[in-house]
Design a protein around this motif. Structure first.
Motif: not given
Lengths: 378, 300
Positions: A232-258
């Protein structure tokens, strides 16, 4: 007078039914198995996957006549990924005489709960998903896990970042849970000498606005953002990062595979995010029959359904090998077991970890999680 | 980075301000802290997700996005207005002449009820607001301002100005001011106090609905629990500006948003929520009437 009679009947019927049911349960001797995880709340999807996997295994055993000649009864408990509630749930399952427990899902719940199971008669517990190393490092012989550990997972992620992506600057965030912080720290530890950590920060689980943290990160210009936490937090982080113009890729662990992760982040924002998880079960031949049965009964499988299914089968095999529902005997039976399940052969080491825990890197492509393939140019 | 944090803070702050207005208006008239107000905001956010889902099903969003977003605001506002009206009718009006504490307890009860009602009917899983608003924006001195942020700032400003004009210029606004000064005197000169109070609740709820819709668009996901923390923060904003004071609520909201944004980035993101409550404590100790509040003495 008539009204009074009806009221009396309405009152008496439910109560008599109630006593009837408890009477039945007492007479019919069953073997009780507990399932515990986040059944409600923001991580409810994971709890449901867990429950379904175990339910499928139990119904198969029951069709074959149960275990030790008795039917298996499932007790589903909700810990709401809350460490305090996990202890309550663990006590409740111990009181109801559970022969073993499948769960919990979150490391922060599994660790305190495992202490209860140990003290209340060494009830074996097999977690399908708690990856924090601490869980099996305390010499508890009743604790097992069928997934890998964060020190293995963090290392694979760090190697991938340093060697494959050749990234020199990373930002690390975690959600302050046992799992999230543990994973982030293992990742950081494994990065030593390879890559510089330009930002290390915290977000609060359940929060919805991460722009303050992300703006600080943007200022540090990392080439990758690593997150230890759940979808739930990972999804929002990715969304809001893109909205702030952050281009760096995002990586996480097994807790986000859904799939929820992609849904929350948005398909185009989730594109190209990396995570570490075990290989795709769709490619394991042994998993085929499980997946067919699961899809027929519950629809799409979750990332941890298969682990829950194998964990339940291992527990029930352990009980049948031990020949009794004695915690110590079952525990010892599981320790020497080599179980051929949907994930392949599962064997435990002394600590209760699986002997081999394969982690690989996944990438999100076209709104789907795919195993990452090394391009030939590299 | 500083400019970016200011913009983030202002966006968040204008949402707090919209919710704070509902607290402050009700307090101004009834001296009641409507603790269920945060839940109205949460219902507004849910209505946004539901209304947009319905509009997408009819195909309107694909044809005309601005119109469908406008409709989402209208639908959500109507529903929340109705919730506000009902809330006042069933939870506060019967207790109008009861002891001061009774409506407060009733408010907390309504808050718990509404939260659980939404949890049971809408499930506990986070609802995702469809990604239909493009994440593009302007670049300004290294800060990126999304069009959505500009929209939220502009819409909040327009709503607050409209409210200000409504209260200062219209007959009903004058009646509201009169009621807040002395409700018994107002009724003696022929103002229907009950209907003024009902209107106050409806307006407050509509503003909360607007805040809910904007937050659903801005964050991208909603759950039944968001009303709690947003409600408490908006309450802090209202106290900061001086509870009962309408410009105070606007100022308090914006300041709170800024403090939260800057504190989280320059001090510690772990303590993000702490800043809001630290302000609440400081204001209550050193300036209980708030920044713009006048001394009300026995009313507090």
């Amino acid at each position: 007078m008539k009204k009074l009679k009806i009221a009396f009947l309405l009152f008496i019927i439910p109560f008599s039914l109630f006593t009837l049911f408890t009477g039945c349960a007492k007479k019919e001797d069953t073997i009780k198995i507990g399932v515990a995880g986040p059944m409600t709340g923001d991580q409810a999807k994971m709890g449901t996957d867990l429950k379904n996997g175990v339910e499928l295994a139990v119904s198969e055993w029951n069709e074959k006549g149960g275990v030790l000649g008795k039917k298996i009864e499932l007790f589903v408990e909700d810990d709401q990924h809350d460490p305090k509630l996990a202890v309550t749930v663990a006590n409740k399952l111990s009181n109801s005489g559970a022969a073993g427990v499948i769960g919990h899902w979150n490391s922060s719940a599994s660790i305190p709960a495992s202490e209860v199971y140990k003290d209340r008669g060494n009830i074996p517990m097999i977690t399908p998903a708690s990856t924090n190393p601490q869980l099996t490092e305390r010499g508890f012989e009743n604790v097992f896990r069928v997934c890998g550990r964060d020190d293995q997972q963090g290392k694979i992620a760090a190697e991938f970042v340093a060697k494959n992506l050749k990234i020199k600057k990373v930002a690390i965030i975690h959600d302050k849970t046992t799992y999230g912080q543990g994973l982030a720290d293992e990742f950081k530890k494994a990065l030593v000498n390879e890559t510089e950590v330009v930002y290390y920060g915290v977000v609060i689980q359940g929060d919805k606005d991460f722009r303050a943290v992300l703006t600080s990160i943007k200022d540090k210009k990392p080439a990758l953002i690593y997150f230890g936490g759940i979808y739930p937090e990972a999804g929002l982080l990715v969304k809001q990062a893109k909205e702030l113009g952050i281009k760096a890729p995002f990586m996480s662990g097994d807790g986000t595979i859904d799939k929820e992760f992609i849904k929350i982040a948005g398909k185009e924002n989730a594109e190209g995010t990396y995570l570490t998880f075990s290989p795709d079960p769709l490619k394991i031949p042994a998993a085929k029959s499980f997946l067919d049965k699961y899809h027929a009964k519950y629809g799409e499988h979750g990332p941890y359904s298969i682990y829950a299914y194998d964990a339940a089968n291992i527990l029930l095999t352990g009980i049948s090998k031990a020949g009794a529902i004695d915690g110590k005997k079952v525990r010892d039976a599981i320790h020497i077991l080599a179980y051929d399940g949907a994930l392949g052969t599962v064997q435990f080491d002394k600590k209760g970890d699986v002997l081999k825990a394969p982690y690989i890197v996944w990438v999100t492509k076209d709104g789907e999680f795919k195993e990452f393939k090394q391009t030939t140019s590299d | 980075m500083f400019i970016q944090q200011i913009i983030n803070g202002l966006t968040l702050g204008s949402v707090y301000a919209l919710i704070a207005l509902g607290y402050t208006m009700v307090y101004g008239i009834l001296q009641l802290i409507n603790f269920a107000h945060g839940e109205i905001y949460m219902i507004g956010a849910y209505m946004a997700v539901i209304a947009l889902g319905v509009l997408t099903a009819t195909g309107l969003t694909a044809v005309n996005l601005p119109l469908s977003i406008f409709l989402v605001f209208i639908i959500s506002g109507l529903f929340c207005g109705a919730y506000g009206l009902t809330l006042e009718r069933i939870a506060y009006r019967p207790l109008r002449h009861a002891h001061r504490l009774s409506p407060l307890i009733s408010a907390i009860g309504m808050s718990i009820f509404l939260q659980n009602y939404v949890m049971l009917t809408q499930d506990t899983v986070d609802k995702v607001f469809p990604h239909i608003i493009p994440a593009t924006g302007l670049e300004l001195a290294g800060a990126s301002i999304s069009y959505l942020q500009i929209f939220i700032l502009a819409a909040s400003f327009i709503l607050m100005t409209a409210l200000h004009l409504f209260i200062k210029k219209t007959r009903l606004g004058k009646a509201m001011r009169a009621t807040s000064q002395d409700s018994r005197m107002a009724s003696l000169v022929g103002i229907n106090v009950d209907s003024v109070i009902a209107v106050t609740f409806v307006i407050g709820s509509i503003l909360a609905a607007a805040a809910g819709v904007m937050v659903a668009m801005y964050y991208g996901s909603v759950n039944f629990f968001i009303g709690y923390s947003a409600g408490i923060k908006a309450f802090t904003a209202a106290v900061l500006g001086g509870i009962g004071n309408i410009p105070g609520a606007m100022l308090g909201g914006l300041l709170l948003g800024l403090v939260e944004g800057l504190g989280a980035s320059y001090i510690s993101s772990e303590y993000k929520d702490v800043f809001a409550f630290l302000i609440l404590i400081l204001v209550l100790i050193f300036r209980p009437t708030g920044l713009l509040g006048e001394r009300v003495g026995e009313k507090v």
